[in-house]
Design a protein around this motif. Sequence first.
Motif, short mmCIF file in Angstrom:
data_model
loop_
_atom_site.label_atom_id
_atom_site.label_comp_id
_atom_site.label_asym_id
_atom_site.label_seq_id
_atom_site.Cartn_x
_atom_site.Cartn_y
_atom_site.Cartn_z
N MET A 6 2.60 9.71 3.82
CA MET A 6 2.28 8.34 3.48
C MET A 6 3.37 7.82 2.55
O MET A 6 3.65 8.42 1.52
N LYS A 7 3.96 6.73 2.93
CA LYS A 7 4.98 6.10 2.09
C LYS A 7 4.29 5.34 0.96
O LYS A 7 3.12 4.94 1.08
N LEU A 8 5.03 5.13 -0.11
CA LEU A 8 4.46 4.43 -1.26
C LEU A 8 4.01 3.02 -0.89
O LEU A 8 2.97 2.55 -1.34
N GLN A 9 4.76 2.36 -0.02
CA GLN A 9 4.39 1.02 0.43
C GLN A 9 3.06 1.06 1.19
O GLN A 9 2.20 0.20 1.00
N GLU A 10 2.86 2.07 2.03
CA GLU A 10 1.59 2.22 2.74
C GLU A 10 0.45 2.49 1.76
O GLU A 10 -0.66 1.98 1.93
N PHE A 11 0.75 3.30 0.76
CA PHE A 11 -0.24 3.61 -0.28
C PHE A 11 -0.68 2.33 -0.99
O PHE A 11 -1.87 2.07 -1.14
N ARG A 12 0.28 1.53 -1.41
CA ARG A 12 -0.05 0.28 -2.13
C ARG A 12 -0.86 -0.65 -1.25
O ARG A 12 -1.82 -1.28 -1.72
N ARG A 13 -0.52 -0.73 0.03
CA ARG A 13 -1.27 -1.58 0.96
C ARG A 13 -2.70 -1.06 1.12
O ARG A 13 -3.65 -1.84 1.13
N ALA A 14 -2.86 0.25 1.22
CA ALA A 14 -4.19 0.84 1.34
C ALA A 14 -5.03 0.56 0.09
O ALA A 14 -6.22 0.24 0.20
N ILE A 15 -4.42 0.67 -1.07
CA ILE A 15 -5.13 0.36 -2.33
C ILE A 15 -5.58 -1.09 -2.32
O ILE A 15 -6.74 -1.40 -2.63
N ASP A 16 -4.68 -2.00 -1.96
CA ASP A 16 -5.03 -3.42 -1.91
C ASP A 16 -6.15 -3.68 -0.90
O ASP A 16 -7.09 -4.42 -1.19
N ASP A 17 -6.03 -3.08 0.28
CA ASP A 17 -7.03 -3.30 1.33
C ASP A 17 -8.41 -2.77 0.92
O ASP A 17 -9.42 -3.42 1.17
N GLU A 18 -8.43 -1.61 0.32
CA GLU A 18 -9.72 -0.98 0.00
C GLU A 18 -10.35 -1.52 -1.28
O GLU A 18 -11.54 -1.75 -1.34
N PHE A 19 -9.54 -1.74 -2.30
CA PHE A 19 -10.09 -2.06 -3.61
C PHE A 19 -9.85 -3.49 -4.08
O PHE A 19 -10.39 -3.90 -5.10
N GLY A 20 -9.03 -4.22 -3.35
CA GLY A 20 -8.77 -5.62 -3.70
C GLY A 20 -8.26 -5.77 -5.12
O GLY A 20 -7.43 -4.97 -5.58
N GLY A 33 5.05 12.87 -9.69
CA GLY A 33 5.54 13.40 -8.43
C GLY A 33 4.49 13.84 -7.43
O GLY A 33 4.81 14.44 -6.41
N VAL A 34 3.23 13.57 -7.70
CA VAL A 34 2.17 13.90 -6.74
C VAL A 34 2.36 12.99 -5.53
O VAL A 34 2.53 11.77 -5.69
N PRO A 35 2.34 13.54 -4.32
CA PRO A 35 2.53 12.70 -3.13
C PRO A 35 1.47 11.60 -3.03
O PRO A 35 0.30 11.80 -3.36
N ALA A 36 1.91 10.44 -2.56
CA ALA A 36 1.02 9.28 -2.46
C ALA A 36 -0.22 9.59 -1.62
O ALA A 36 -1.32 9.16 -1.96
N ARG A 37 -0.06 10.35 -0.55
CA ARG A 37 -1.20 10.70 0.31
C ARG A 37 -2.24 11.48 -0.49
O ARG A 37 -3.44 11.23 -0.37
#
Length: 74
Positions: A1-15, A42-46
């Motif tokens: 999971m890329k950091l950009q995907e992580f940030r998008r998932a956070i936004d989508d799930e938690f607003g 350094g913990v992976p975003a996933r």
Amino acid sequence: MKLQEFRRAIDDEFGPMGPVLMRDSVVVELGNRTPDEALAAGVPARDVWLALCRAEQVPPSRWYGAGRPDPRDR
């Protein structure tokens, strides 16, 4: 999971609560660190995403941010 995907998932799930959770939620599974601290260490975003989902009791069906396709697109 890329950091950009992580940030998008956070936004989508938690607003609007996403940034608060990232900054203030201490997650035991992340070594008693906040998600922001874990990423900085350094913990992976996933791994951070999955730990946060478990800590916040997000149903597994919505863990699509972990590299799974968004089920709403089916």
